[in-house]
Design a protein around this motif. Structure first.
Motif, mmCIF file in Angstrom:
data_model
loop_
_atom_site.group_PDB
_atom_site.id
_atom_site.type_symbol
_atom_site.label_atom_id
_atom_site.label_comp_id
_atom_site.label_asym_id
_atom_site.label_seq_id
_atom_site.Cartn_x
_atom_site.Cartn_y
_atom_site.Cartn_z
ATOM 1 N N ASN A 184 0.758 -1.094 -0.038
ATOM 2 C CA ASN A 184 0.072 0.012 -0.106
ATOM 3 C C ASN A 184 0.748 1.321 0.021
ATOM 4 N N PRO A 185 0.650 2.257 -0.792
ATOM 5 C CA PRO A 185 1.335 3.344 -0.940
ATOM 6 C C PRO A 185 1.026 4.277 0.348
ATOM 7 N N THR A 186 1.973 4.615 1.161
ATOM 8 C CA THR A 186 2.009 5.603 2.189
ATOM 9 C C THR A 186 2.677 6.870 2.008
ATOM 10 N N ARG A 187 2.290 7.897 2.571
ATOM 11 C CA ARG A 187 2.896 9.135 2.602
ATOM 12 C C ARG A 187 4.374 9.253 3.204
ATOM 13 N N LYS A 188 5.219 9.672 2.382
ATOM 14 C CA LYS A 188 6.606 9.805 2.927
ATOM 15 C C LYS A 188 6.700 10.650 4.284
ATOM 16 N N SER A 189 5.908 11.474 4.388
ATOM 17 C CA SER A 189 5.932 12.607 5.495
ATOM 18 C C SER A 189 5.691 12.047 6.798
ATOM 19 N N LEU A 190 5.083 10.481 6.897
ATOM 20 C CA LEU A 190 4.726 9.904 8.239
ATOM 21 C C LEU A 190 5.993 9.729 8.938
ATOM 22 N N SER A 191 7.160 9.610 8.170
ATOM 23 C CA SER A 191 8.358 9.054 8.888
ATOM 24 C C SER A 191 9.506 9.850 9.075
ATOM 25 N N GLN A 192 9.078 11.368 9.036
ATOM 26 C CA GLN A 192 9.964 12.565 8.828
ATOM 27 C C GLN A 192 9.734 13.475 9.815
ATOM 28 N N VAL A 193 9.168 12.924 11.074
ATOM 29 C CA VAL A 193 8.849 13.852 12.408
ATOM 30 C C VAL A 193 9.707 12.961 13.449
ATOM 31 N N ASN A 194 10.566 13.809 14.235
ATOM 32 C CA ASN A 194 11.138 12.942 15.291
ATOM 33 C C ASN A 194 10.270 13.035 16.466
ATOM 34 N N LEU A 356 7.654 -3.667 23.660
ATOM 35 C CA LEU A 356 7.407 -2.386 22.672
ATOM 36 C C LEU A 356 8.473 -2.464 21.648
ATOM 37 N N LYS A 357 9.833 -2.791 21.972
ATOM 38 C CA LYS A 357 10.787 -2.770 20.935
ATOM 39 C C LYS A 357 10.718 -3.733 20.086
ATOM 40 N N GLU A 358 10.400 -5.134 20.338
ATOM 41 C CA GLU A 358 10.271 -6.077 19.791
ATOM 42 C C GLU A 358 9.082 -5.943 18.655
ATOM 43 N N MET A 359 7.902 -5.388 19.325
ATOM 44 C CA MET A 359 6.771 -4.955 18.479
ATOM 45 C C MET A 359 7.255 -4.044 17.399
ATOM 46 N N SER A 360 7.922 -3.019 17.568
ATOM 47 C CA SER A 360 8.165 -2.028 16.615
ATOM 48 C C SER A 360 9.072 -2.602 15.762
ATOM 49 N N LYS A 361 10.144 -3.425 15.871
ATOM 50 C CA LYS A 361 10.960 -3.953 14.976
ATOM 51 C C LYS A 361 10.141 -4.991 14.080
ATOM 52 N N ALA A 362 9.448 -5.710 14.405
ATOM 53 C CA ALA A 362 8.279 -6.517 13.673
ATOM 54 C C ALA A 362 7.530 -5.592 12.673
ATOM 55 N N ALA A 363 6.928 -4.521 13.080
ATOM 56 C CA ALA A 363 6.194 -3.700 12.434
ATOM 57 C C ALA A 363 7.154 -3.149 11.151
ATOM 58 N N LYS A 364 8.257 -2.863 11.520
ATOM 59 C CA LYS A 364 9.000 -2.260 10.491
ATOM 60 C C LYS A 364 9.588 -3.318 9.444
ATOM 61 N N ASN A 365 9.514 -4.510 9.887
ATOM 62 C CA ASN A 365 9.909 -5.690 8.938
ATOM 63 C C ASN A 365 8.952 -5.800 7.879
ATOM 64 N N LEU A 366 7.546 -5.422 8.244
ATOM 65 C CA LEU A 366 6.503 -5.508 7.358
ATOM 66 C C LEU A 366 6.398 -4.169 6.358
ATOM 67 N N ALA A 367 6.911 -3.133 6.262
ATOM 68 C CA ALA A 367 6.924 -2.188 5.706
ATOM 69 C C ALA A 367 7.308 -2.296 4.392
ATOM 70 N N ARG A 368 6.597 -1.726 3.478
ATOM 71 C CA ARG A 368 7.012 -1.679 1.859
ATOM 72 C C ARG A 368 6.867 -0.158 1.682
ATOM 73 N N PRO A 369 7.975 0.496 2.130
ATOM 74 C CA PRO A 369 8.000 1.931 1.732
ATOM 75 C C PRO A 369 8.075 2.404 0.403
ATOM 76 N N ASN A 370 8.542 1.483 -0.476
ATOM 77 C CA ASN A 370 8.764 2.252 -1.999
ATOM 78 C C ASN A 370 7.371 1.786 -2.668
ATOM 79 N N ALA A 371 6.379 1.430 -2.089
ATOM 80 C CA ALA A 371 5.397 0.897 -2.921
ATOM 81 C C ALA A 371 4.724 2.146 -3.828
ATOM 82 N N ALA A 372 4.706 3.388 -3.330
ATOM 83 C CA ALA A 372 4.370 4.428 -4.170
ATOM 84 C C ALA A 372 5.079 4.657 -5.341
#
Length: 389
Positions: A184-194, A356-372
């Motif tokens: 799924n295409p996602t907005r690049k801006s979602l990961s650009q705020v600290n 929390l760290k393990e769930m966060s890592k698992a979530a990132k492993n599922l990401a497809r940041p280049n879909a769009a």
């Protein structure tokens, strides 16, 4: 569709293309953020990939796309169409009139804009636009967000040139050989705020955990009811900072009961426009399990408690949630269990740093940041191949 209308549209000849090298893309998407935000992400990727691209959206004036697309920096025009209710309502009597009108309006939009390609991201607005495009010989591309495709994209699929899917299961509902698994295409801006900047945006502190509640763009009654019941425990006993998107239809009633005077660290919102900051601030997210929500949680690496909506076709939200759970990125709570168990489930996760760290890592492993970007590249390739020499 009526044969007279079909014959009339089929007889139309697509005018000559615009300036040499100019690529015109018409994007139809509407109704919910699940359709609109992937469409905007594709538009952004098209604009980034080719500076000589002109993009026009088609939506409806009474849904979120009308404001959201404009705020994203794109032009949008409208047609008059709505969904057909499965149960009998008086609104259904207008549907044939709306359908005929929307076909005529779609024809006018396409003739005037003269697109090289039409992209359907779903929602009933995409039906007339996509159908007219195929009758005029304009390539149609579909982006389907869910494992069980919506009725509009299923209808359009047989005449589409390309169909991008986010879940492998979706290929079973489309013609063989046309689908491509892209995510799924996602907005690049979602990961650009600290995290620190995000907390400041909500006037929060760094010494407390932050809980983000999302019920979809329109809100979710069961999640709101559960939050209303457990807000005291979450805010006072667990000491959480809370960002709660409740939906416009629920906001006025809730803000009378849940006031800033009673809950200093609560930010009750009818709709969150700054989602990058909301995700970046959150340590844990409670959300519906729509395809886009799951993709955004993966992209941002956020641990989540997913509450699938029981009111969706094919129960696809449960399938989405189960995929996240199996991979260790989320916990699943059914809609009917949430009101009794919300605070306990949050308590089990929110103070467990390792979990929390393990769930966060698992979530990132599922990401497809280049879909769009992948979809945009294929769309541009299709337009170049279809342009006359």
């Amino acid at each position: 569709m009526h044969s007279a209308v079909t014959k009339n549209i089929s007889s139309q000849v697509k005018p000559d293309s615009g300036a040499m090298g100019k690529i015109k893309v018409l994007i139809a998407a509407g109704g919910t953020g699940g359709h609109v935000y992937p469409a905007i992400a594709i538009a952004d990727a098209l604009r980034d990939s080719s500076t000589d691209t002109e993009i026009l959206f088609v939506g409806t004036k009474n849904h979120m796309e009308w404001d959201t697309v404009s705020k994203a920096g794109y032009d949008i025009t409208s047609i008059w169409i709505s969904g057909f209710h499965r149960r009998f309502t008086l609104k259904n009597l207008l549907f044939p009139i709306k359908l005929a009108t929307s076909i005529i309006q779609s024809l006018g939009i396409i003739k005037k804009f003269n697109p090289d390609v039409v992209i359907s991201c779903g929602g009933y607005v995409a039906g007339p636009v996509g159908w007219v495009a195929t009758k005029m010989g304009i390539p149609l591309v579909i982006q389907e967000q869910n494992s069980f495709p919506g009725v509009t994209n299923r209808m359009l699929g047989k005449n589409a040139e390309l169909i991008f899917i986010a879940f492998d299961d979706a290929k079973d509902y489309f013609p063989e050989g046309k689908t491509e698994l892209a995510g799924n295409p996602t907005r690049k801006s979602l990961s650009q705020v600290n995290h620190k900047e995000a907390l400041q945006a909500f006037d929060f502190n760094n010494d407390k955990k932050t809980l983000l509640i999302l019920g979809g763009s329109g809100g979710a009654r069961s999640i709101n009811n559960a939050m209303h019941k457990h807000i005291g425990t979450l805010h006072d006993d667990l000491g959480l900072q809370i960002i709660w998107q409740c939906g416009k239809r629920y906001y006025d009633k809730l803000r009378k009961d849940v006031t800033p005077q009673n809950f200093e660290h609560l930010r009750l919102k009818d709709f969150i426009h700054d989602m990058p900051a909301a995700y970046a601030a959150a340590d844990l997210v409670i959300s519906r399990a729509g395809a886009l929500s799951c993709s955004e949680l993966a992209l941002t690496g956020k641990p989540s408690i997913l509450v699938p909506s029981p009111n969706v076709a094919g129960d696809h939200q449960t399938k989405n949630a189960e995929s996240m759970v199996v991979n260790g990125a989320a916990k699943l709570v059914t809609d009917d269990q949430l009101e009794n168990s919300l605070a306990n489930v949050v308590r089990e996760i929110i103070d467990d740093e390792q979990q929390l760290k393990e769930m966060s890592k698992a979530a990132k492993n599922l990401a497809r940041p280049n879909a769009a970007k992948e979809i945009a590249n294929e769309v541009l390739k299709l337009t170049k191949n279809s342009k006359p020499n």
